[in-house]
Design a protein around this motif. Structure first.
Motif, PDB file in Angstrom:
ATOM      1  N   MET A  59      10.031  49.372  40.465  1.00 46.76           N
ATOM      2  CA  MET A  59      10.787  50.550  40.092  1.00 46.76           C
ATOM      3  C   MET A  59      12.272  50.204  40.064  1.00 46.76           C
ATOM      4  O   MET A  59      12.807  49.625  40.986  1.00 46.76           O
ATOM      5  N   ALA A  60      12.946  50.545  38.985  1.00 46.04           N
ATOM      6  CA  ALA A  60      14.379  50.322  38.882  1.00 46.04           C
ATOM      7  C   ALA A  60      15.118  51.436  39.622  1.00 46.04           C
ATOM      8  O   ALA A  60      14.621  52.550  39.736  1.00 46.04           O
ATOM      9  N   THR A  61      16.286  51.077  40.108  1.00 42.04           N
ATOM     10  CA  THR A  61      17.071  52.056  40.863  1.00 42.04           C
ATOM     11  C   THR A  61      18.527  52.009  40.441  1.00 42.04           C
ATOM     12  O   THR A  61      18.978  51.042  39.839  1.00 42.04           O
ATOM     13  N   ASN A  62      19.240  53.063  40.761  1.00 42.70           N
ATOM     14  CA  ASN A  62      20.693  53.101  40.625  1.00 42.70           C
ATOM     15  C   ASN A  62      21.264  52.934  42.017  1.00 42.70           C
ATOM     16  O   ASN A  62      20.904  53.670  42.922  1.00 42.70           O
ATOM     17  N   LYS A  63      22.145  51.961  42.189  1.00 40.28           N
ATOM     18  CA  LYS A  63      22.779  51.759  43.484  1.00 40.28           C
ATOM     19  C   LYS A  63      24.226  52.199  43.375  1.00 40.28           C
ATOM     20  O   LYS A  63      24.914  51.842  42.421  1.00 40.28           O
ATOM     21  N   ILE A  64      24.660  52.999  44.338  1.00 40.56           N
ATOM     22  CA  ILE A  64      26.062  53.394  44.397  1.00 40.56           C
ATOM     23  C   ILE A  64      26.640  52.897  45.713  1.00 40.56           C
ATOM     24  O   ILE A  64      25.929  52.797  46.713  1.00 40.56           O
ATOM     25  N   TYR A  65      27.919  52.564  45.692  1.00 40.18           N
ATOM     26  CA  TYR A  65      28.587  52.031  46.867  1.00 40.18           C
ATOM     27  C   TYR A  65      29.641  53.019  47.324  1.00 40.18           C
ATOM     28  O   TYR A  65      30.396  53.568  46.516  1.00 40.18           O
ATOM     29  N   ILE A  66      29.692  53.218  48.639  1.00 35.84           N
ATOM     30  CA  ILE A  66      30.501  54.282  49.212  1.00 35.84           C
ATOM     31  C   ILE A  66      31.318  53.745  50.373  1.00 35.84           C
ATOM     32  O   ILE A  66      30.782  53.095  51.276  1.00 35.84           O
ATOM     33  N   LYS A  67      32.604  54.048  50.372  1.00 29.84           N
ATOM     34  CA  LYS A  67      33.500  53.612  51.438  1.00 29.84           C
ATOM     35  C   LYS A  67      33.520  54.644  52.553  1.00 29.84           C
ATOM     36  O   LYS A  67      33.351  55.832  52.321  1.00 29.84           O
ATOM     37  N   ASN A  68      33.757  54.189  53.766  1.00 22.76           N
ATOM     38  CA  ASN A  68      33.905  55.006  54.977  1.00 22.76           C
ATOM     39  C   ASN A  68      32.577  55.453  55.575  1.00 22.76           C
ATOM     40  O   ASN A  68      32.553  56.353  56.395  1.00 22.76           O
ATOM     41  N   MET A  69      31.481  54.844  55.181  1.00 23.07           N
ATOM     42  CA  MET A  69      30.187  55.132  55.812  1.00 23.07           C
ATOM     43  C   MET A  69      30.006  54.153  56.955  1.00 23.07           C
ATOM     44  O   MET A  69      29.711  52.990  56.733  1.00 23.07           O
ATOM     45  N   VAL A  70      30.197  54.613  58.175  1.00 26.90           N
ATOM     46  CA  VAL A  70      30.170  53.691  59.306  1.00 26.90           C
ATOM     47  C   VAL A  70      29.195  54.087  60.414  1.00 26.90           C
ATOM     48  O   VAL A  70      29.194  53.478  61.467  1.00 26.90           O
ATOM     49  N   CYS A  71      28.366  55.100  60.169  1.00 29.97           N
ATOM     50  CA  CYS A  71      27.451  55.525  61.235  1.00 29.97           C
ATOM     51  C   CYS A  71      26.231  56.218  60.636  1.00 29.97           C
ATOM     52  O   CYS A  71      26.185  56.515  59.443  1.00 29.97           O
ATOM     53  N   ASP A  72      25.267  56.485  61.494  1.00 35.71           N
ATOM     54  CA  ASP A  72      24.042  57.154  61.043  1.00 35.71           C
ATOM     55  C   ASP A  72      24.325  58.571  60.550  1.00 35.71           C
ATOM     56  O   ASP A  72      23.693  59.044  59.610  1.00 35.71           O
ATOM     57  N   ARG A  73      25.276  59.248  61.170  1.00 36.14           N
ATOM     58  CA  ARG A  73      25.631  60.600  60.722  1.00 36.14           C
ATOM     59  C   ARG A  73      26.188  60.549  59.294  1.00 36.14           C
ATOM     60  O   ARG A  73      25.880  61.418  58.482  1.00 36.14           O
ATOM     61  N   CYS A  74      26.987  59.519  58.999  1.00 39.05           N
ATOM     62  CA  CYS A  74      27.518  59.347  57.640  1.00 39.05           C
ATOM     63  C   CYS A  74      26.376  59.196  56.644  1.00 39.05           C
ATOM     64  O   CYS A  74      26.394  59.809  55.572  1.00 39.05           O
ATOM     65  N   LYS A  75      25.383  58.383  57.001  1.00 40.21           N
ATOM     66  CA  LYS A  75      24.242  58.173  56.106  1.00 40.21           C
ATOM     67  C   LYS A  75      23.506  59.492  55.867  1.00 40.21           C
ATOM     68  O   LYS A  75      23.103  59.788  54.743  1.00 40.21           O
TER      69      LYS A  75
END
Length: 192
Positions: free
Chosen positions: A1-17
């Motif tokens: 399955m193909a996916t779209n990957k996006i990259y995000i700054k300032n994600m540093v913890c499980d709560r951020c995820k």
């Protein structure tokens, strides 16, 4: 399955995820996976509306990363944060340059040069700043002795930790523990 990957700054913890996953789902995307600094979306979803996504992420304190070099810098930061905060494993008694090169699948000299040119500090200095923030955290928790903290974070001795701590904060660890006036920083603001 193909996916779209996006990259995000300032994600540093499980709560951020969790926040990022919830926001992406609210926008109608099928979230396959969310890791530190990135999210994977199913390609059968509608075309990713980058402006809408950027707006939602920024309203939650994150930043959408478009440029590959910027994405690489963020991956380096996340690898260092992950290394400093891992517990119960090898602690920080591993070669940092090998760890980062293996984690990113690139030559360390290239990574180091790119990081320094973008961030204005070396990877080693960034690692030191992250380690000192972790020391502050562990001192505030008051569960480990300074000797245990030094070992856990890969310092050769308590004296080495104390000297580095004082150089960065202006306080000795014991003085910091007493006054706790030096406020801790969020992990994404450590070099500021």
């Amino acid at each position: 399955m193909a996916t779209n990957k996006i990259y995000i700054k300032n994600m540093v913890c499980d709560r951020c995820k969790r926040v990022v996953a919830e926001e992406l789902q609210k926008l109608g995307y099928t979230v396959l996976q969310v890791g530190l600094g990135e999210a994977e979306l199913a390609t059968d979803d509608p075309e990713v509306n980058m402006e809408q996504l950027r707006e939602v992420l920024e309203s939650n304190g994150f930043e959408l990363l478009d440029d590959r070099r910027t994405q690489l810098i963020e991956k380096v930061k996340l690898a260092i944060i992950e290394l400093v905060h891992q517990t119960g494993e090898q602690e920080l008694h591993i070669n940092t340059s090998d760890y980062i090169a293996d984690k990113l699948g690139l030559e360390y000299n290239y990574i180091s040069s790119l990081f320094s040119s973008f961030e204005g500090i070396t990877i080693e200095k960034y690692l030191i700043l992250q380690r000192i923030e972790r020391v502050k955290e562990l001192l505030v928790y008051d569960e480990l002795s300074l000797k245990e903290i030094a070992y856990k974070l890969g310092y050769s001795s308590v004296a080495h930790l104390s000297n580095q701590f004082k150089k960065v904060t202006g306080l000795t660890p014991s003085h910091f523990k007493q006054v706790k006036s030096e406020k801790r920083k969020t992990l994404d603001k450590v070099q500021d």
